[in-house]
Write an enzyme that holds these catalytic residues in place. Structure first.
Site, PDB file in Angstrom:
ATOM      1  N   ASP A  72      -2.279  -7.389  15.022  1.00 34.25           N
ATOM      2  CA  ASP A  72      -1.663  -6.059  15.087  1.00 34.25           C
ATOM      3  C   ASP A  72      -1.588  -5.544  16.519  1.00 34.25           C
ATOM      4  O   ASP A  72      -0.721  -4.722  16.839  1.00 34.25           O
ATOM      5  CB  ASP A  72      -2.451  -5.054  14.240  1.00 34.25           C
ATOM      6  CG  ASP A  72      -1.925  -4.950  12.819  1.00 34.25           C
ATOM      7  OD1 ASP A  72      -0.777  -5.366  12.582  1.00 34.25           O
ATOM      8  OD2 ASP A  72      -2.665  -4.459  11.951  1.00 34.25           O
TER       9      ASP A  72
ATOM     10  N   HIS B 179      -0.167   1.081  16.336  1.00 33.02           N
ATOM     11  CA  HIS B 179      -0.417  -0.105  17.163  1.00 33.02           C
ATOM     12  C   HIS B 179       0.695  -0.261  18.215  1.00 33.02           C
ATOM     13  O   HIS B 179       1.307  -1.317  18.362  1.00 33.02           O
ATOM     14  CB  HIS B 179      -0.508  -1.362  16.287  1.00 33.02           C
ATOM     15  CG  HIS B 179      -1.635  -1.315  15.300  1.00 33.02           C
ATOM     16  ND1 HIS B 179      -2.962  -1.390  15.674  1.00 33.02           N
ATOM     17  CD2 HIS B 179      -1.642  -1.197  13.943  1.00 33.02           C
ATOM     18  CE1 HIS B 179      -3.737  -1.332  14.595  1.00 33.02           C
ATOM     19  NE2 HIS B 179      -2.963  -1.209  13.540  1.00 33.02           N
TER      20      HIS B 179
ATOM     21  N   ARG C 115       0.829  -1.199   0.000  1.00 29.48           N
ATOM     22  CA  ARG C 115       0.000   0.000   0.000  1.00 29.48           C
ATOM     23  C   ARG C 115       0.870   1.259   0.000  1.00 29.48           C
ATOM     24  O   ARG C 115       2.080   1.196   0.203  1.00 29.48           O
ATOM     25  CB  ARG C 115      -0.903  -0.002   1.238  1.00 29.48           C
ATOM     26  CG  ARG C 115      -1.993  -1.040   1.219  1.00 29.48           C
ATOM     27  CD  ARG C 115      -2.726  -1.148   2.549  1.00 29.48           C
ATOM     28  NE  ARG C 115      -1.918  -1.780   3.577  1.00 29.48           N
ATOM     29  CZ  ARG C 115      -2.315  -2.005   4.820  1.00 29.48           C
ATOM     30  NH1 ARG C 115      -3.530  -1.620   5.197  1.00 29.48           N
ATOM     31  NH2 ARG C 115      -1.519  -2.598   5.695  1.00 29.48           N
TER      32      ARG C 115
ATOM     33  N   LYS D 104       1.918   1.865   7.434  1.00 30.80           N
ATOM     34  CA  LYS D 104       2.293   1.034   8.574  1.00 30.80           C
ATOM     35  C   LYS D 104       3.274   1.751   9.487  1.00 30.80           C
ATOM     36  O   LYS D 104       3.923   2.731   9.108  1.00 30.80           O
ATOM     37  CB  LYS D 104       2.888  -0.285   8.094  1.00 30.80           C
ATOM     38  CG  LYS D 104       1.892  -1.183   7.378  1.00 30.80           C
ATOM     39  CD  LYS D 104       0.664  -1.519   8.234  1.00 30.80           C
ATOM     40  CE  LYS D 104       0.984  -2.414   9.411  1.00 30.80           C
ATOM     41  NZ  LYS D 104      -0.230  -2.724  10.211  1.00 30.80           N
TER      42      LYS D 104
ATOM     43  N   TYR E  65      -0.715   4.153  10.895  1.00 31.83           N
ATOM     44  CA  TYR E  65      -1.049   3.147  11.904  1.00 31.83           C
ATOM     45  C   TYR E  65       0.201   2.886  12.745  1.00 31.83           C
ATOM     46  O   TYR E  65       1.284   2.671  12.204  1.00 31.83           O
ATOM     47  CB  TYR E  65      -1.479   1.830  11.249  1.00 31.83           C
ATOM     48  CG  TYR E  65      -2.817   1.876  10.566  1.00 31.83           C
ATOM     49  CD1 TYR E  65      -3.992   2.076  11.301  1.00 31.83           C
ATOM     50  CD2 TYR E  65      -2.930   1.697   9.196  1.00 31.83           C
ATOM     51  CE1 TYR E  65      -5.227   2.108  10.675  1.00 31.83           C
ATOM     52  CE2 TYR E  65      -4.163   1.724   8.563  1.00 31.83           C
ATOM     53  CZ  TYR E  65      -5.307   1.927   9.305  1.00 31.83           C
ATOM     54  OH  TYR E  65      -6.538   1.964   8.688  1.00 31.83           O
TER      55      TYR E  65
ATOM     56  N   GLU F 229      -5.421   4.447  14.151  1.00 26.39           N
ATOM     57  CA  GLU F 229      -6.300   3.484  14.815  1.00 26.39           C
ATOM     58  C   GLU F 229      -6.970   4.013  16.073  1.00 26.39           C
ATOM     59  O   GLU F 229      -7.900   3.373  16.585  1.00 26.39           O
ATOM     60  CB  GLU F 229      -5.541   2.184  15.137  1.00 26.39           C
ATOM     61  CG  GLU F 229      -4.516   2.288  16.247  1.00 26.39           C
ATOM     62  CD  GLU F 229      -3.134   2.703  15.773  1.00 26.39           C
ATOM     63  OE1 GLU F 229      -2.178   2.569  16.553  1.00 26.39           O
ATOM     64  OE2 GLU F 229      -3.018   3.163  14.607  1.00 26.39           O
TER      65      GLU F 229
ATOM     66  N   SER G 234     -10.456  -2.546   8.644  1.00 24.74           N
ATOM     67  CA  SER G 234     -11.137  -3.614   9.373  1.00 24.74           C
ATOM     68  C   SER G 234     -12.140  -4.318   8.464  1.00 24.74           C
ATOM     69  O   SER G 234     -12.301  -5.544   8.516  1.00 24.74           O
ATOM     70  CB  SER G 234     -11.861  -3.037  10.594  1.00 24.74           C
ATOM     71  OG  SER G 234     -10.942  -2.506  11.522  1.00 24.74           O
TER      72      SER G 234
END
Length: 373
Positions: free
Chosen positions: A274, A96, A15, A75, A94, A118, A138
């Site tokens: 994740d 996490h 991506r 990411k 993101y 997130e 999701s």
């Protein structure tokens, strides 16, 4: 503002953080966009697509990170990117954090402004709290979970050799979905559409009522307690872990000893990986090597599932992130945090100060307070 879009370097990640249409909109608003050479190729965007939209093409990652006031990516920064992060630089992606202490400490040390997709909150059209930047991925991860589970249920991949939808005269497979949120409902819908028997375990009575109203009557929703968990683990051919506590580590709902209850060749698809995974035996895998087996149970624990459908995922993600990127570029994170409580929740750390309580609890760290809180 100078906005950088680097290539993703996580294993098997295709991506990109911004598509050319987003570049064009931001350039028209007076911002400078720097895109790393080849950043969009995995999603089907050429460097020419970006230059035609008004972006500058940088030859490598350091050239992007060094100039950019804000980095927009997909990411979490990888170890090789830690030295590239600059003090005060906004990184919008993101993260996490609760699943990765090394990443958390590195970002605190580099004193970046970590704005996490997130944990950004909003109120949806029904008046309920939602996570708008997590939702599209999701949805994709939920749909992929059933698709991948059905694939790895095949015998050549270590599965039971069960066709999920069955055929006339042969019973279909059984799918247990743990969690009735966005991931779970999309996984269950695809499983039902494929002809499987589906059970959703959910602990929120409000959510159970909602699912009973909107899902097919043949799809069973059960209140999640330990006994029913064990009962349906033994019943299932595929178990999809779809639990989420925003910003926090996922609860370990499937214990190591529970695997002995499951059918040999059953498949666990742990979409919660994740955030550390909802099974004690889960560990992160990649698209290149997506599964491993513990006690005859196949585990699929790919940490970036939507990366497999990079073009669809990039459009879905950037549809959601672009409006917030525009606001962030226009106002800066402090003014935007003052304007929006939901955006304030996305700021996990600010120049070395950790602001997310679940992350602090996950790693035994101190949480601070922002001046704009």
């Amino acid at each position: 503002m100078i906005i950088g879009v680097p290539s993703e370097v996580k294993t098997d990640e295709y991506r990109v953080g911004m598509r050319p249409g987003g570049v064009e909109l931001l350039v028209k608003q007076g911002h400078t966009l720097i895109v790393q050479k080849g950043a969009g190729l995995g999603a089907g965007f050429s460097d020419e697509d970006y230059t035609n939209a008004g972006a500058e093409i940088a030859p490598d990652a350091p050239s992007v990170w060094k100039r950019a006031e804000m980095i927009v990516k997909v990411k979490e920064p990888q170890a090789q990117e830690y030295p590239l992060m600059q003090e005060g630089q906004t990184v919008f992606t993101y993260f996490h954090f609760a699943a990765d202490k090394e990443l958390t400490l590195a970002c605190l040390e580099r004193k970046i402004v970590a704005v996490a997709y997130e944990t950004l909150e909003s109120v949806d059209h029904t008046g309920h709290l939602s996570l708008p930047l997590l939702t599209p991925m999701s949805q994709i991860a939920g749909r992929l979970a059933t698709q991948e589970g059905a694939k790895f249920l095949e015998k050549p991949f270590g599965g039971r050799g069960v066709l999920l939808g069955g055929v006339p005269g042969v019973e279909p497979g059984n799918v247990l979905v743990i969690g009735g949120g966005v991931v779970g409902t999309h996984a269950a819908t695809i499983a039902y559409g494929m002809g499987a028997r589906v059970v959703i375990l959910e602990k929120s009575l409000d959510r159970i009522q909602y699912l009973s109203d909107v899902m097919p009557r043949q799809m069973i929703t059960i209140f999640a307690d330990p006994q029913d968990m064990r009962r349906y683990l033994a019943w299932a051919d595929i178990v999809i872990g779809a639990v989420l506590i925003p910003g926090a580590a996922a609860p370990k709902l499937i214990r190591r000893e529970d695997l002995k209850l499951m059918k040999p060749g059953a498949v666990i698809v742990d979409v919660a990986i994740d955030q550390g995974g909802c099974a004690e035996t889960s560990r992160v895998t990649t698209h290149t090597k997506p599964t491993y087996t513990v006690d005859d149970v196949v585990h699929y624990c790919v940490g970036n599932m939507p990366g497999a459908v990079a073009r669809t995922s990039t459009f879905a993600l950037t549809n959601a992130t672009l409006p917030w990127t525009e606001k962030l570029a226009r106002h800066g994170h402090k003014k935007l945090a003052e304007k929006s409580q939901g955006f304030r929740m996305a700021i996990n750390m600010d120049r070395g100060v950790l602001l997310n309580q679940p992350v602090a609890e996950a790693h035994g760290l101190e949480v601070g307070e922002a001046a704009y809180a």
